[in-house]
Design a protein around this motif. Structure first.
Motif, PDB file in Angstrom:
ATOM      1  N   SER A  26     -37.179  22.877  34.060  1.00 58.49           N
ATOM      2  CA  SER A  26     -36.003  22.922  33.186  1.00 58.49           C
ATOM      3  C   SER A  26     -36.375  22.304  31.855  1.00 58.49           C
ATOM      4  O   SER A  26     -37.265  21.467  31.794  1.00 58.49           O
ATOM      5  CB  SER A  26     -34.850  22.124  33.792  1.00 58.49           C
ATOM      6  N   VAL A  62     -26.945  25.016  23.943  1.00 60.29           N
ATOM      7  CA  VAL A  62     -25.900  25.455  24.867  1.00 60.29           C
ATOM      8  C   VAL A  62     -25.329  26.745  24.314  1.00 60.29           C
ATOM      9  O   VAL A  62     -25.119  26.872  23.121  1.00 60.29           O
ATOM     10  CB  VAL A  62     -24.783  24.411  25.038  1.00 60.29           C
ATOM     11  N   GLN A  67     -19.720  27.761  32.786  1.00 60.86           N
ATOM     12  CA  GLN A  67     -20.608  28.915  32.850  1.00 60.86           C
ATOM     13  C   GLN A  67     -22.022  28.559  32.414  1.00 60.86           C
ATOM     14  O   GLN A  67     -23.012  29.048  32.966  1.00 60.86           O
ATOM     15  CB  GLN A  67     -20.065  30.048  31.970  1.00 60.86           C
ATOM     16  N   ASN A  68     -22.113  27.673  31.410  1.00 57.50           N
ATOM     17  CA  ASN A  68     -23.423  27.219  30.962  1.00 57.50           C
ATOM     18  C   ASN A  68     -24.186  26.569  32.107  1.00 57.50           C
ATOM     19  O   ASN A  68     -25.334  26.893  32.394  1.00 57.50           O
ATOM     20  CB  ASN A  68     -23.273  26.195  29.814  1.00 57.50           C
ATOM     21  N   VAL A  69     -23.495  25.638  32.766  1.00 60.01           N
ATOM     22  CA  VAL A  69     -24.175  24.884  33.828  1.00 60.01           C
ATOM     23  C   VAL A  69     -24.464  25.777  35.024  1.00 60.01           C
ATOM     24  O   VAL A  69     -25.485  25.631  35.700  1.00 60.01           O
ATOM     25  CB  VAL A  69     -23.326  23.670  34.252  1.00 60.01           C
ATOM     26  N   TYR A 117     -25.259  28.907  35.011  1.00 57.65           N
ATOM     27  CA  TYR A 117     -26.139  30.048  34.712  1.00 57.65           C
ATOM     28  C   TYR A 117     -27.393  30.092  35.584  1.00 57.65           C
ATOM     29  O   TYR A 117     -27.710  31.124  36.182  1.00 57.65           O
ATOM     30  CB  TYR A 117     -26.537  29.985  33.227  1.00 57.65           C
ATOM     31  N   VAL A 135     -21.914  22.659  40.543  1.00 57.57           N
ATOM     32  CA  VAL A 135     -21.595  22.473  39.130  1.00 57.57           C
ATOM     33  C   VAL A 135     -20.598  21.336  38.956  1.00 57.57           C
ATOM     34  O   VAL A 135     -20.766  20.463  38.098  1.00 57.57           O
ATOM     35  CB  VAL A 135     -21.036  23.785  38.534  1.00 57.57           C
ATOM     36  N   VAL A 166     -23.992  18.557  28.424  1.00 53.62           N
ATOM     37  CA  VAL A 166     -23.914  19.861  29.086  1.00 53.62           C
ATOM     38  C   VAL A 166     -25.325  20.361  29.357  1.00 53.62           C
ATOM     39  O   VAL A 166     -25.641  20.856  30.443  1.00 53.62           O
ATOM     40  CB  VAL A 166     -23.162  20.872  28.208  1.00 53.62           C
ATOM     41  N   ARG A 225     -26.930  21.215  32.916  1.00 55.58           N
ATOM     42  CA  ARG A 225     -27.466  22.551  33.160  1.00 55.58           C
ATOM     43  C   ARG A 225     -28.901  22.477  33.659  1.00 55.58           C
ATOM     44  O   ARG A 225     -29.315  23.239  34.535  1.00 55.58           O
ATOM     45  CB  ARG A 225     -27.380  23.345  31.857  1.00 55.58           C
ATOM     46  N   LEU A 237     -34.773  28.723  32.773  1.00 55.51           N
ATOM     47  CA  LEU A 237     -33.923  28.601  33.950  1.00 55.51           C
ATOM     48  C   LEU A 237     -34.129  29.754  34.912  1.00 55.51           C
ATOM     49  O   LEU A 237     -33.540  29.789  35.978  1.00 55.51           O
ATOM     50  CB  LEU A 237     -32.445  28.540  33.535  1.00 55.51           C
TER      51      LEU A 237
END
Lengths: 339, 363, 576
Positions: free
Chosen positions: B82, B90, B98-100, B102, B118, B146, B150, C200
């Motif tokens: 990551s 972001v 939704q970001n986290v 993904y 999440v 965030v 994520r 990711l």
């Protein structure tokens, strides 16, 4: 006694010509002072600019401003300017005789009797003296001999209705051109609106000016023109382009194109001088020799490879009727052809 | 969790080598910072680790497996890593949730499980109330959290951070430093952290790799880097310092000129007579106006300087002094507690423990 | 950053200091601005509304009824909608593809591509339509002739005189707008956003679909709306390619209403829905692009890396080159050929070669000579007046020197929502009759051009002043220079390149304008675009080609001079 009469007559004649010469000189002088004449005309651009140059060469110091547009547009501009009290135009000339009936009726024309027009026949003169026929032409059929050979080419107006010509024909538009307006009226009177309804099925290419079909036919874009200004077809042909003209034996619409002087012309003397010039035998002969036009002047001679008017069956059209049915002719044509 | 090995790693841009035969071993669960000025190659190293760049020479191994070399490149999406960016990155068109989520969606986890993970992560970074907001409505610090959530929610083997705090203001930076360290201690993910701010590196890292011109010049725990800098560059880059120049007399004594001799920490393999540099931190110098105290200090083995206060700057939590040593024509920078107030022109004695006088290499 | 209100207070205090005791210096500017808005916009628009609502029977909806029940008129509306929709779709597809390739990938020869896209932008659509008429007329078009001789076929490859042909040509000259918008947005998207998804677990395609596309979506929709509206208001291309096939559009129909006898009432009724649709769509576009302020989210330091196309690199370039040859190389080539030939459809042999078209256009035909003079006069006049106005207004709104300065900029930009031909209808109705008769003079064209083109100049000067921080002036004034001096010594030199750009945008916009000129001209006030249109109705291909080349040459000359003078790349930075 006879000798005396003769001498007096000759003297009178001499006096009148010399006084007319004097009159001429005065008009030229006055025209020169005004410096220019503004001409709204529907005569094709090459022809109208050539004519302007002849005039300017003869009368140095007087500029001719040529504003060329389709007959219907010329009328529109004249009417718009009149409505806005804009006094710009001196001499008005289109190929729609109906326009001049309209303009005369609205009091927008000046009365003037040019000497040159004295010899013109009745069909080329307004009895009240407001407008005169500067030129005449026909609406004719033309085709490209490189694409269509003579055997297959149409000979009559009805021949162009044949479905075998679908996608190969071009027509000009009465909404722009006075020549075509006259053509449409003439054919409607002969064959009724069914003629055009039938013709529209052939999916014609639509151009605006009666002079445009010549270019379209010569380039082969659409090898058959179902109407068009005969003088321009002729000119284009003489320049070496592949065009052959057909003068249907059952009749050809005759288009007389009048000229007139505007009532509020800003350069009245120049306008009169110009009018005299364009109606003079000298100029009318030039129109016949160089521009492929017919004229009203009885002494003008024509090229050998052009049919004489007296050898053709002509369909003349009444100016008043042209004026009255102007809107209807445009609307119905547009109905059939789309735009 | 994974161990990472960089061996002989090289990356050239044109003729210049941005990363020059770099060696580094990172243990499983370790937090290592790459610290250095801009242009030293730290970000390039990080991007090589991530797989965005391919090395020209050397290799990167994760748990013994080669992931990057001149001939091999496993693409970023398959490295199970990551990354957190300086610009937060972001996605503005997705909500915080939704970001986290993904990365978890990419792993094709069932919706219920994703929601649970999440929500847990958002609670951890204290953003659970903002789950439905868009990034455009959040502050910089919130956006960075965030990004953290994520990055962590996908349970990566390795976490990469590229100057994540540079865009935050000073107070927030301090708070986030602790936050990052706290999260590391919670999850123990192998972490590589790139920064130019030594305070950040000190607070967060197990070990710091100080980089300069594409190479690592010193690698060690924060205390070691601070107390025992190996080169002048490291000494001056990390914290404030005085650099005194002199000639090495024997293993423990340096002549500063005009008779002053400095007792220093043992220098192992340097030959006497050599010109050396001594690093002395401003915090390590004690000032006293009293001659008795000075004498007492010297008797205990401290280095003693005779000086005159030239300038005092008051910082609120400290006094920053420039002390002139007229005999040696040297200036010494000293940081003293706020209660020790001496005026300019005052005669003063400065005491320094030899253990705090460290020999450093030229560069 | 000073609080808006304080600047007004400063200025008022300054004026008071100069002796204007109870005088609010903001007042004259407001009066002037109000007059401007009234005469240039409200009067013409009001004239349209009132004329459309009056028949012989007085106030009634009779005109609307006539216009919306006649099948021919309804067909024209339908044609316009279909054409504009497809033009929008194609323009977005082509424009965004090119925009993305140029800003986010390693496409070769990017500078050349940008320059050629700009050439497409500068080419007046009616000129492009004219060139394509020569290229793709089904019987004489050069492309069809080549196709026939190469493949021995009887039929044509393409017929440009169709709705499809019209859509094709209009899209060719609309896509540059979309290109510019997409390129601007793409430049702002930091690669970090894509890298974050990459690491990711998302591969190239997933990234494009879930990250890049949604981020550019508002710009794509905005681009569609711009292309849609632009093609809705075009006159020349539909007139040249549509009318010969019997296809009317809203614009050509409005023009037809002006033929004798003119039906101004029908023209007005026809214009109103066009106006409403334009206003509605622009409002929608602003709303879309304003939401979620994508470019302002995130911290600084994001990278912009280029995507490597790999083996697709040269095929992509060939595709781009093909598109650009359709909009630039082929049309320009045929124009050149037509300008130098006696018969444009014949091969360019020594026999066919002539310079006669040039001498005719420049020396023999007075119409063209006068039109060229008029065009340049109007261009220079409008550009100069427009730039001065735009500069003054931008300065006022940017420095917030007036109360409610924001509303002023709204008014200045408002004419953008009025299609050119609708504006002309309004101006015609308003100024052809007493008390104010501008018709017949060059001034009615001046008014039309100024109204239509000034918003573009204003957006240029506005963004220029945004980049000049007010503190630069403040620094000068604190040393002792007054506001005027600060303007002269600091602001104007810094704004120079932006002002020059504004001037040239307006100038180029004026010289190629057709949809308003075609209604407002009189023989003494003809401009080049109108003459081209006239000549086309006469079939004077050579002269048209010469005039077209003149327009293009002047436009390019101006752009190159501006780039050299102001040292900036067109299409770099904010535009459109």
């Amino acid at each position: 006694m006879k000798h005396l009469v003769a001498i007096v007559l000759v003297a009178l004649a001499a006096l009148s010509t010399s006084s007319s010469h004097a009159q001429d000189a005065a008009m030229v002088e006055a025209a020169r002072k005004e410096g220019k004449v503004v001409w709204y005309t529907s005569l094709a651009i090459p022809s109208s600019t050539a004519l302007a140059h002849y005039f300017m060469n003869k009368y140095k110091g007087i500029e001719v401003i040529v504003n060329r547009n389709g007959s219907q547009r010329v009328l529109q501009i004249v009417m718009s300017e009149a409505g806005a009290s804009i006094k710009n135009v001196d001499v008005i000339h289109t190929s729609d005789a109906g326009h001049f009936v309209l303009l005369k009726g609205k009091g927008l024309l000046a009365q003037y009797s040019p000497k040159a027009a004295e010899v013109f026949p009745a069909g080329f003169k307004d009895p009240a003296g407001y407008f005169y026929g500067m030129r005449a032409t026909l609406s004719a059929i033309a085709y490209n001999p490189r694409v269509i050979n003579e055997k297959d080419a149409p000979k009559t107006w009805k021949d162009v209705l044949d479905p075998k010509w679908r996608g190969k024909e071009v027509t000009a538009h009465p909404g722009y051109s006075g020549i075509i307006m006259t053509h449409v009226l003439a054919l409607v009177k002969q064959y009724g609106w069914e003629y055009f309804q039938e013709l529209a099925k052939n999916k014609l290419h639509i151009v605006q000016s009666a002079n445009d079909p010549a270019q379209v036919v010569a380039s082969g874009e659409r090898p058959l023109g179902v109407n068009g200004a005969e003088y321009f077809y002729y000119k284009t042909m003489k320049q070496g382009n592949p065009i052959k003209i057909v003068y249907p034996k059952e009749g050809v619409p005759l288009v007389v194109s009048p000229t007139a002087i505007a009532k509020d012309a800003p350069h009245p003397n120049a306008a009169r001088l110009f009018t005299e010039f364009i109606l003079s035998k000298e100029n009318q002969q030039i129109l016949a020799d160089k521009e492929g036009l017919y004229t009203g002047h009885p002494e003008v001679t024509y090229p050998k490879d052009k049919p004489m008017l007296k050898d053709l069956k002509l369909w003349p059209v009444d100016a008043e009727e042209l004026e009255k049915r102007n809107a209807e002719l445009k609307k119905r044509f547009t109905e059939f052809f789309g735009a | 969790m994974a161990a990472v090995t960089l061996k002989g790693l090289t990356k050239k841009f044109g003729e210049a080598a941005a990363v020059d035969r770099l060696d580094l071993d990172i243990g499983d669960g370790e937090f290592v910072s790459l610290l250095g000025p801009s242009g030293c190659g730290k970000t390039t190293t990080l991007r090589l680790l991530a797989g965005f760049l391919q090395p020209d020479g050397g290799e990167i191994r994760v748990d013994q497996k080669v992931v990057s070399s001149a001939s091999v490149l496993i693409p970023p999406e398959r490295r199970n890593m990551s990354m957190i960016f300086q610009s937060y990155a972001v996605w503005p068109h997705m909500t915080v949730f939704q970001n986290v989520a993904y990365g978890l969606k990419l792993k094709k986890l069932p919706g219920g499980e994703i929601a649970k993970k999440v929500e847990r992560m958002l609670r951890l970074v204290r953003l659970e109330a903002l789950a439905a907001r868009y990034p455009g409505e959040l502050s910089g610090g919130q956006q960075q959290r965030v990004a953290l959530a994520r990055a962590l929610v996908v349970e990566p083997q390795i976490l990469l951070l590229d100057e994540p705090l540079s865009n935050l203001d000073a107070n927030l930076r301090e708070e986030m430093r602790f936050e990052i360290r706290r999260l590391h201690e919670e999850f123990r993910i192998t972490t590589v952290y790139v920064t130019h701010d030594q305070a950040e590196a000190m607070v967060t890292s197990d070990r710091i790799a100080v980089m300069h011109q594409g190479r690592i010049v010193q690698l060690g725990a924060p205390e070691e880097i601070f107390d025992r800098p190996r080169t002048r560059f490291v000494a001056e880059f990390i914290g404030k310092t005085n650099i005194l120049r002199g000639k090495l007399e024997n293993g423990r004594s340096v002549a500063l000129g005009d008779g002053l001799k400095l007792q220093v920490v043992a220098a192992d393999n340097l030959a006497p007579g050599k010109e050396v540099f001594v690093c002395l931190r401003p915090h390590s110098v004690r000032l006293t106006p009293s001659a008795e105290e000075a004498e007492a200090g010297r008797a205990k083995g401290m280095n003693l300087f005779d000086g005159v206060v030239q300038r005092r700057v008051y910082f609120g939590d400290a006094n920053d002094y420039i002390v002139e040593l007229p005999a040696q024509r040297l200036n010494l920078r000293v940081v003293a507690p706020p209660t020790q107030r001496y005026e300019a022109g005052q005669k003063i004695f400065a005491l320094a423990d030899p253990q705090q006088c460290v020999l450093v290499g030229e560069e | 950053m000073s609080i808006p209100g304080t600047r007004v207070a400063e200025w008022v205090a300054e004026a008071r200091g100069l002796g204007f005791k109870r005088f609010d210096p903001t007042l004259p500017v407001w009066i002037a601005a109000a007059l401007f808005v009234i005469f240039l916009m409200l009067l013409p628009l009001g004239a349209i509304f009132t004329t459309s609502a009056y028949t012989e029977k007085g106030l009634s909806l009779g005109n609307y009824v006539e216009v919306f029940t006649d099948p021919a008129y309804l067909k024209a509306i339908w044609n316009s909608l279909i054409i504009s929709f497809w033009v929008g779709v194609i323009a977005v597809a082509v424009g965004s593809l090119l925009g993305w390739l140029v800003t986010r990938t390693d496409l070769p020869f990017k500078r050349a591509v940008r320059a050629l896209v700009m050439a497409s932008f500068v080419t007046p659509p009616f000129l492009g339509a004219f060139a394509w008429m020569l290229l793709a007329g089904p019987n004489a078009g050069l492309l069809n002739n080549w196709y026939r001789s190469a493949f021995g076929s009887e039929t044509a490859l393409v017929n440009i005189f169709t709705i499809e042909g019209l859509i094709f040509v209009m899209a060719l000259y609309s896509f540059p707008y979309v290109f510019s918008m997409i390129a601007n947005v793409c430049e702002l998207i930091s690669s970090d956003l894509e890298d974050a998804a990459n690491i990711l677990g998302a591969n190239k395609w997933k990234i494009a679909l879930t990250i890049t596309l949604p981020l550019t979506a508002p710009a794509l929709i905005g681009g569609f709306i711009v292309a849609f509206l632009h093609s809705l208001s075009l006159f020349g291309a539909p007139a040249i390619l549509g009318l010969p096939a019997g296809i009317h559009t809203i614009t050509t129909q409005i023009w037809a209403f002006f033929q004798y006898p003119p039906r101004l009432d029908l023209a007005a009724a026809f214009s109103v829905p066009l106006l409403i649709a334009t206003v509605g769509l622009i409002a929608l576009q602003k709303k879309l692009l304003g939401r979620r302020g994508y470019s302002t989210v995130g911290g600084k330091g994001g990278q912009k890396r280029l995507l490597k196309l790999g083996y697709l690199r040269w095929p992509a370039f060939l595709l781009v080159a093909a598109i650009l040859s359709l909009s630039v190389f082929l049309p320009y080539g045929i124009l050149l050929k037509a300008a130098l030939s006696k018969a444009w459809a014949m091969p360019l042999t020594a026999d066919n070669f002539t310079l006669g078209n040039f001498s005719f256009t420049f020396f023999e035909y007075s119409d063209t000579r006068n039109a060229i003079v008029n065009t340049f006069k109007l261009g220079i006049l409008t550009a100069t007046a427009g730039t001065l106005l735009a500069t003054l207004l931008a300065y006022i709104t940017n420095r917030q020197l007036l109360r409610g300065a924001r509303y002023l900029s709204f008014f200045v930009l408002a004419p953008l929502v009025i299609p050119g031909i609708v504006l002309a209808v309004g101006l015609f109705i308003a100024y052809t009759r007493p008390p104010i008769v501008l018709y017949g003079t060059i001034w009615i064209m001046f008014v039309a051009f100024l109204t239509k083109e000034m918003p573009i100049g204003f957006s240029q000067t506005e963004s220029t002043f945004k980049t000049i921080h007010p503190e630069l002036e403040d620094a000068t004034r604190i040393i002792g220079a007054n506001r005027l001096r600060a303007l002269k010594d600091v602001t104007v030199p810094l704004a120079r390149s932006g002002l020059i750009a504004a001037w040239s945008f307006i100038f180029i916009g004026v010289i190629r304008e057709l949809s308003a000129s075609i209604l407002l001209f009189t023989p003494s006030s003809k401009v080049v675009s109108v003459v081209i249109f006239d000549l086309k109705e006469e079939g004077q291909i050579g002269a048209i080609a010469v005039l077209g080349i003149l327009l293009l040459a002047v436009s390019f000359l101006i752009i190159l001079s501006v780039q050299w003078l102001a040292g900036r790349e067109f299409f770099a930075g904010s535009r459109g």
